[in-house]
Design a protein around this motif. Sequence first.
Motif, short mmCIF file in Angstrom:
data_model
loop_
_atom_site.label_atom_id
_atom_site.label_comp_id
_atom_site.label_asym_id
_atom_site.label_seq_id
_atom_site.Cartn_x
_atom_site.Cartn_y
_atom_site.Cartn_z
N SER A 11 -103.43 13.25 -54.14
CA SER A 11 -104.08 14.71 -53.50
C SER A 11 -103.59 15.46 -54.08
O SER A 11 -102.59 16.43 -53.45
CB SER A 11 -104.93 14.32 -52.24
N THR A 12 -104.16 16.04 -55.07
CA THR A 12 -103.18 18.01 -54.94
C THR A 12 -103.10 18.49 -53.76
O THR A 12 -102.37 19.34 -53.68
CB THR A 12 -103.41 18.74 -56.21
N LEU A 35 -109.10 7.33 -50.85
CA LEU A 35 -109.66 7.89 -51.86
C LEU A 35 -110.87 7.23 -52.27
O LEU A 35 -112.29 7.38 -52.47
CB LEU A 35 -109.22 9.01 -52.66
N GLN A 40 -112.03 8.94 -47.25
CA GLN A 40 -112.71 10.88 -46.46
C GLN A 40 -113.72 10.92 -45.99
O GLN A 40 -113.96 12.03 -45.56
CB GLN A 40 -112.09 11.14 -48.26
N GLY A 52 -116.06 16.31 -46.13
CA GLY A 52 -115.77 15.44 -46.23
C GLY A 52 -114.45 14.72 -47.31
O GLY A 52 -114.62 14.20 -48.42
N GLN A 53 -113.41 16.17 -47.04
CA GLN A 53 -112.72 16.25 -48.67
C GLN A 53 -111.12 16.49 -47.50
O GLN A 53 -111.09 16.74 -46.20
CB GLN A 53 -112.82 16.43 -49.41
N ILE A 54 -109.69 15.34 -48.15
CA ILE A 54 -108.34 15.75 -47.74
C ILE A 54 -108.24 16.65 -47.85
O ILE A 54 -108.26 16.74 -49.52
CB ILE A 54 -107.90 13.95 -48.13
N PRO A 55 -106.81 17.32 -47.70
CA PRO A 55 -106.56 16.60 -47.05
C PRO A 55 -107.32 17.33 -45.28
O PRO A 55 -108.16 18.40 -45.05
CB PRO A 55 -104.91 17.53 -46.23
N1 LIG Z 1 -110.94 23.04 -51.18
C1 LIG Z 1 -110.11 21.42 -50.54
C2 LIG Z 1 -109.94 21.16 -51.86
C3 LIG Z 1 -110.00 19.38 -51.44
C4 LIG Z 1 -110.60 18.63 -52.16
O1 LIG Z 1 -111.12 18.68 -53.46
N2 LIG Z 1 -109.57 16.79 -52.28
C5 LIG Z 1 -110.15 15.92 -52.86
C6 LIG Z 1 -108.40 15.40 -53.31
S1 LIG Z 1 -107.46 16.92 -53.99
C7 LIG Z 1 -110.36 15.24 -52.33
O2 LIG Z 1 -111.19 15.06 -50.86
N3 LIG Z 1 -111.61 14.23 -53.51
C8 LIG Z 1 -112.63 13.47 -52.50
C9 LIG Z 1 -114.10 13.75 -52.04
O3 LIG Z 1 -114.49 14.87 -52.48
O4 LIG Z 1 -114.86 13.06 -51.95
C10 LIG Z 1 -108.10 21.70 -50.52
O5 LIG Z 1 -108.12 22.87 -51.07
O6 LIG Z 1 -108.35 21.27 -49.33
#
Ligand SMILES: N[C@@H](CCC(=O)N[C@@H](CS)C(=O)NCC(=O)O)C(=O)O
Length: 214
Positions: A11-12, A35, A40, A52-55
């Motif tokens: 995850s970037t 993921l 998440q 529901g996103q990381i981090p």
């Molecule tokens: N704007 C958020 C973006 C977070 C994001 O997109 N995380 C992705 C991984 S890089 C994620 O959790 N994707 C899984 C999903 O959306 O279900 C941040 O910078 O923290």
Amino acid sequence: MAIKVYGSMISTATLRVLVCLAEKDLHFELIYVDLASGEQKKPHILSTNPFGQIPVFEDGDVKLMESRAIMQYIARTYVNKGTDLISNDLKKAAEQSMWMEVESQKFEPATTRLVWELCMKRLLFGEKEDEAVVNELEKKLGCLLDVYEARMTESKYLGGDSFSMADLYHVPVIKFLMGTKTKKLFDARPHVSAWVADILSRPSCLKAFCGCPY
Ligand SMILES: N[C@@H](CCC(=O)N[C@@H](CS)C(=O)NCC(=O)O)C(=O)O
């Protein structure tokens, strides 16, 4: 109490926080979130990040989502540790902040889908990229990198003469793209290319990316 980061090395956004913690020389515990299985979207992440996103980040009773907000918290809370990432000088801070916005509003939208097409599709699903989509996105990124090239003919780093949060925001996406054919866009621009070599060779980057597939 130990800093905890719930995230993943693919995850970037997670890696953005990890390079920041490394710049500030802070210890932390990385709690892996899978993921691929949709972890998440489970309550332990949703309770802090309703999207529901990381981090997801914890420092004692401070619980945060959004990688860039987390980095700003780290930089301001641990101001006396490691690298100064946000200047105390108001004018310099404003310049850094301007390029932090450029990263979030222009660089991120231009590169998220490229990272998906060129890195994640293969890694997660063994699928090839959509070449037409990649070509279109590369055209947009090329125009943006022309602006970066012009900026870096007048200043060594994006936010001014010293490395700052503005540069740090870019590190994970650039690191991922360096392993793809999009690298040519960075290589073709001498100031951008020197900047990329500089920021990716920082000890924080080497430390945070240890064990990362990119
Ligand atoms: N704007 C958020 C973006 C977070 C994001 O997109 N995380 C992705 C991984 S890089 C994620 O959790 N994707 C899984 C999903 O959306 O279900 C941040 O910078 O923290």
